[in-house]
Enzyme design. Structure first.
Site, PDB file in Angstrom:
ATOM      1  NE  ARG A  16      34.491  45.521  62.636  1.00  0.00           N
ATOM      2  CZ  ARG A  16      35.179  46.161  61.845  1.00  0.00           C
ATOM      3  NH1 ARG A  16      36.330  45.905  62.111  1.00  0.00           N
ATOM      4  NH2 ARG A  16      35.714  47.521  62.862  1.00  0.00           N
ATOM      5  CG  ASP A  71      44.249  49.238  59.295  1.00  0.00           C
ATOM      6  OD1 ASP A  71      43.698  50.392  58.442  1.00  0.00           O
ATOM      7  OD2 ASP A  71      45.107  49.182  59.574  1.00  0.00           O
ATOM      8  CB  THR A 119      51.130  55.433  63.688  1.00  0.00           C
ATOM      9  OG1 THR A 119      51.205  54.387  63.205  1.00  0.00           O
ATOM     10  CG2 THR A 119      49.902  55.643  63.263  1.00  0.00           C
ATOM     11  CG  HIS A 177      43.996  55.468  64.294  1.00  0.00           C
ATOM     12  ND1 HIS A 177      45.651  55.288  64.105  1.00  0.00           N
ATOM     13  CD2 HIS A 177      43.986  55.386  65.158  1.00  0.00           C
ATOM     14  CE1 HIS A 177      46.171  55.175  65.002  1.00  0.00           C
ATOM     15  NE2 HIS A 177      44.963  55.005  66.204  1.00  0.00           N
ATOM     16  CE1 TYR A 221      50.669  56.271  67.201  1.00  0.00           C
ATOM     17  CE2 TYR A 221      49.815  55.390  68.631  1.00  0.00           C
ATOM     18  CZ  TYR A 221      49.431  55.560  67.862  1.00  0.00           C
ATOM     19  OH  TYR A 221      48.448  54.971  67.799  1.00  0.00           O
ATOM     20  CB  ILE A 278      44.863  47.257  68.923  1.00  0.00           C
ATOM     21  CG1 ILE A 278      43.791  47.170  67.565  1.00  0.00           C
ATOM     22  CG2 ILE A 278      44.425  47.826  70.158  1.00  0.00           C
ATOM     23  CD1 ILE A 278      43.215  46.854  67.754  1.00  0.00           C
ATOM     24  CE  LYS A 291      47.565  51.651  61.228  1.00  0.00           C
ATOM     25  NZ  LYS A 291      47.024  51.858  62.424  1.00  0.00           N
ATOM     26  N   GLY A 336      37.657  47.638  58.922  1.00  0.00           N
ATOM     27  CA  GLY A 336      35.917  46.961  58.759  1.00  0.00           C
ATOM     28  C   GLY A 336      36.163  45.818  58.018  1.00  0.00           C
ATOM     29  CB  SER A 343      50.158  49.581  69.558  1.00  0.00           C
ATOM     30  OG  SER A 343      50.744  51.024  70.538  1.00  0.00           O
TER      31      SER A 343
HETATM   32  C1  FMN Z   1      40.763  50.347  70.940  1.00  0.00           C
HETATM   33  C2  FMN Z   1      42.632  50.726  69.108  1.00  0.00           C
HETATM   34  C3  FMN Z   1      43.329  51.131  69.644  1.00  0.00           C
HETATM   35  C4  FMN Z   1      44.737  51.259  68.955  1.00  0.00           C
HETATM   36  N1  FMN Z   1      46.102  51.705  68.481  1.00  0.00           N
HETATM   37  C5  FMN Z   1      46.180  52.392  68.086  1.00  0.00           C
HETATM   38  C6  FMN Z   1      47.973  52.083  68.093  1.00  0.00           C
HETATM   39  O1  FMN Z   1      48.067  51.867  69.450  1.00  0.00           O
HETATM   40  N2  FMN Z   1      48.562  52.038  67.560  1.00  0.00           N
HETATM   41  C7  FMN Z   1      48.134  52.556  65.161  1.00  0.00           C
HETATM   42  O2  FMN Z   1      48.796  52.380  64.357  1.00  0.00           O
HETATM   43  N3  FMN Z   1      47.179  52.335  65.181  1.00  0.00           N
HETATM   44  C8  FMN Z   1      45.898  51.804  66.346  1.00  0.00           C
HETATM   45  N4  FMN Z   1      44.470  51.541  66.666  1.00  0.00           N
HETATM   46  C9  FMN Z   1      44.407  51.547  65.022  1.00  0.00           C
HETATM   47  C10 FMN Z   1      44.385  50.832  64.378  1.00  0.00           C
HETATM   48  O3  FMN Z   1      45.848  50.006  64.542  1.00  0.00           O
HETATM   49  C11 FMN Z   1      43.276  49.929  62.706  1.00  0.00           C
HETATM   50  O4  FMN Z   1      44.177  51.203  62.179  1.00  0.00           O
HETATM   51  C12 FMN Z   1      41.914  49.895  62.789  1.00  0.00           C
HETATM   52  O5  FMN Z   1      41.502  48.856  64.020  1.00  0.00           O
HETATM   53  C13 FMN Z   1      41.501  48.873  61.929  1.00  0.00           C
HETATM   54  O6  FMN Z   1      40.044  48.698  62.078  1.00  0.00           O
HETATM   55  P1  FMN Z   1      39.055  48.364  62.067  1.00  0.00           P
HETATM   56  O7  FMN Z   1      39.130  48.640  63.467  1.00  0.00           O
HETATM   57  O8  FMN Z   1      37.973  48.538  61.771  1.00  0.00           O
HETATM   58  O9  FMN Z   1      39.836  46.979  61.866  1.00  0.00           O
HETATM   59  C14 FMN Z   1      43.746  51.504  67.175  1.00  0.00           C
HETATM   60  C15 FMN Z   1      42.527  50.913  67.158  1.00  0.00           C
HETATM   61  C16 FMN Z   1      41.656  50.906  67.775  1.00  0.00           C
HETATM   62  C17 FMN Z   1      40.555  50.425  67.964  1.00  0.00           C
END
Ligand code: FMN
Length: 388
Positions: free
Chosen positions: A320, A316, A179, A285, A153, A101, A261, A318, A129
Site C-alpha cells: 500500500r 504480492d 495462478t 491472492h 487460469y 486483476i 503464482k 498488502g 488476467s
Molecule cells: C478484484 C480482484 C481480482 C483478482 N483477479 C485475479 C485474477 O484474475 N488472477 C490472479 O492471478 N489474481 C487475481 N487477483 C489477485 C491479485 O493478482 C493479487 O494477488 C492481489 O490483489 C494482491 O493483493 P493486494 O490486493 O493486497 O495488493 C485478484 C485480486 C482482486 C482484488
C-alpha cells in the site's frame, strides 16, 4: 529530478497555480478507497475490496509489514536514486508490476486498456488476467508500449489452456504467470451476500469468448448465444485436478519465462524450481482464497531462505505504501506486484487514476529509500530492518 521530489513539487505547486481548491486530494490508499466507494456500485466495490471468510488473511497481509521497521542510515550520498531491477534479461525502472486483476470493466468503462496504459506511462509491466473483460489482443493493440505479461487460469480443457499460452506468445507477452491458488473460488462472503459473480453476467470473459479453442466447443457463437458460452465457461473454469505432472507438460509447451503464482510453502517453491519454473510469486491472492492463510510477507521470508539468493521470487499482498516495498525487497523479493491499490485508482479516474496512484506509490518508495540512506535496491537486505 527523482520521482519522489518531482511528485511532491507538482502537488505543492498546485496551490500556487490555483489548481488546488481546498479539497482533500487522493494521496493515501485510504483516500483512494473512499473515492472508489463513492463512484462504484456496492457490488463492484465489494468485489474489489472484499476478501474470503472473515478477511483475516487480507488484514494479515498488511499487518505483516508493521512487524518490521526500517533502520535509516545517515551520511550517505542519496542525491540520485536508481530503483531499477533486472527480471528475465529486461531492466525494469522500478521493482513493481501490476498484479493480474480480472473483470476490470466493473471498475471503469475502459477497464484493462486504461490500466495497461496507465502502467505504460511509468514503464511498469501489466499482468493481463485470463479473466480480463477486454481480450488480450485488444489490450496489446490499444495500449501500445505497455509491457504485458499474461496470467493463466488453467482451464479443465487442455486445448483452451494451450490456446491461451499460444495467444500470450503471439501478443508479445514477456512472461507467463500460472495462478495455482484458484482451482475454484473461495467462500467470499461479500459477493455471496449479493449473489454477485460478474462472470455469470458476461463480464470478464473476453479471453474465452474470443478464443478459437473455446469457440470451437460451442454449438452457437457467443454473439448469438451468450448464455451457452457462459455455461461452458462455468464448466471449464478452474482445474482442481492439476498436479505437478501437468506443470511438466506446460513447461515443455512454451519457452516464455514461467512463474507460479500462489506459492506459500517453501517445499512448493523448491519443487517449482526443480521442475523448471523461472520464478515464483509468493501470494495468497490478496486474502481472497484461503482465509487464515499465512501473510505473504511472512511466507516470502521462508521461501527466500529455502530457495537461496539467485532465484526469482516476487511477492504480492498488502502493498500500500513505499515503505512496504522497501521491506519486501529487503526480505528477499526481486520485485512486488500491486493489486487493489491500482484498481482503486482505475475506479476513480481510469488511465489517469492508475498512473497517479502508482506515481505516488513510486514517489513514496523513492523518498523512503533516500531518507533511509539507499540510492539503489542493491543495498536493501535484511540488515536494513529491525523487528518491531
Ligand atoms: C478484484 C480482484 C481480482 C483478482 N483477479 C485475479 C485474477 O484474475 N488472477 C490472479 O492471478 N489474481 C487475481 N487477483 C489477485 C491479485 O493478482 C493479487 O494477488 C492481489 O490483489 C494482491 O493483493 P493486494 O490486493 O493486497 O495488493 C485478484 C485480486 C482482486 C482484488
Amino acid at each position: 529530478m527523482n520521482i519522489g521530489n518531482e511528485a511532491q513539487f507538482q502537488i505543492y505547486q498546485m496551490r500556487l497555480t490555483g489548481q488546488y481548491r481546498g479539497e482533500t486530494l487522493c494521496i493515501s490508499v485510504e483516500d483512494w478507497v473512499a473515492r472508489a466507494r463513492e463512484v462504484l456500485s456496492e457490488e463492484a466495490f465489494w468485489y474489489l475490496a472484499g476478501a474470503s471468510g472473515r478477511g483475516e488473511t487480507m488484514r494479515a497481509n498488511e499487518e505483516a509489514f508493521a512487524k518490521w521497521r526500517i533502520v535509516p542510515r545517515v551520511f550517505r550520498d542519496v542525491s540520485d536514486r536508481d530503483m531499477s531491477t533486472e527480471l528475465f534479461g529486461e531492466r525494469l525502472p522500478y521493482p513493481v508490476l501490476l498484479a493480474p486483476i480480472g473483470v476490470q470493466s466493473i471498475l471503469h468503462a475502459d477497464g484493462e486498456v486504461a490500466a495497461a496504459r496507465g502502467a505504460a506511462k511509468l514503464g511498469l509491466p501489466y499482468v493481463v488476467s485470463s479473466a480480463s473483460t477486454a481480450p488480450l489482443e485488444t489490450i496489446a493493440d490499444e495500449a501500445p508500449g505497455a509491457e504485458l505479461w499474461f496470467q493463466l487460469y488453467w482451464s479443465k480443457d487442455r486445448e483452451v489452456a494451450q490456446s491461451f499460452v499460444r495467444r500470450a506468445e503471439s501478443a508479445g507477452c514477456k512472461a507467463l504467470v500460472v495462478t495455482l491458488d484458484t482451482p475454484m473460488m473461495a467462500w467470499r462472503e461479500r459477493d455471496l451476500e449479493r449473489a454477485y459473480l460478474p462472470f455469470l453476467l458476461g463480464e470478464g470473459l473476453g479471453n474465452y469468448l474470443s478464443d478459437p479453442a473455446f469457440r470451437a466447443k460451442l454449438r452457437r457463437p457467443p454473439e448469438e448465444d451468450l448464455a451457452g458460452a457462459i455455461l461452458l465457461w462455468t464448466q471449464i473454469f478452474g482445474h482442481p485436478g492439476l498436479t505437478w505432472d501437468d506443470f511438466d507438460w506446460l513447461r515443455q509447451t512454451t519457452d516464455l519465462p514461467l512463474l507460479l503464482k500462489g506459492i506459500l510453502h517453501p517445499d512448493d517453491a523448491e519443487e517449482a524450481f526443480r521442475r523448471g519454473a523461472d520464478g515464483v510469486i509468493v501470494s495468497n491472492h490478496g486474502g481472497r482464497q484461503v482465509d487464515g492463510a499465512v501473510a505473504s510477507l511472512d511466507a516470502l521470508v521462508a521461501v527466500r531462505e529455502r530457495v537461496g539468493p539467485d532465484k526469482v521470487v516476487l511477492m504480492d499482498g498488502g502493498i500500500r505504501r513505499g515503505s512496504d516495498i522497501v521491506k519486501a525487497i529487503a526480505l528477499g523479493a526481486n520485485a512486488v506486484l500491486v493489486g487493489r491499490l491500482y484498481a482503486y485508482g482505475l475506479a476513480v479516474d481510469g488511465e489517469h487514476g492508475v498512473e497517479t496512484v502508482l506515481r505516488y506509490l513510486l514517489a513514496d518508495l523513492d523518498l523512503t529509500m533516500a531518507l533511509s540512506g539507499h540510492r539503489s535496491l542493491v543495498t536493501l537486505d535484511a540488515s536494513v530492518l529491525a523487528r518491531a
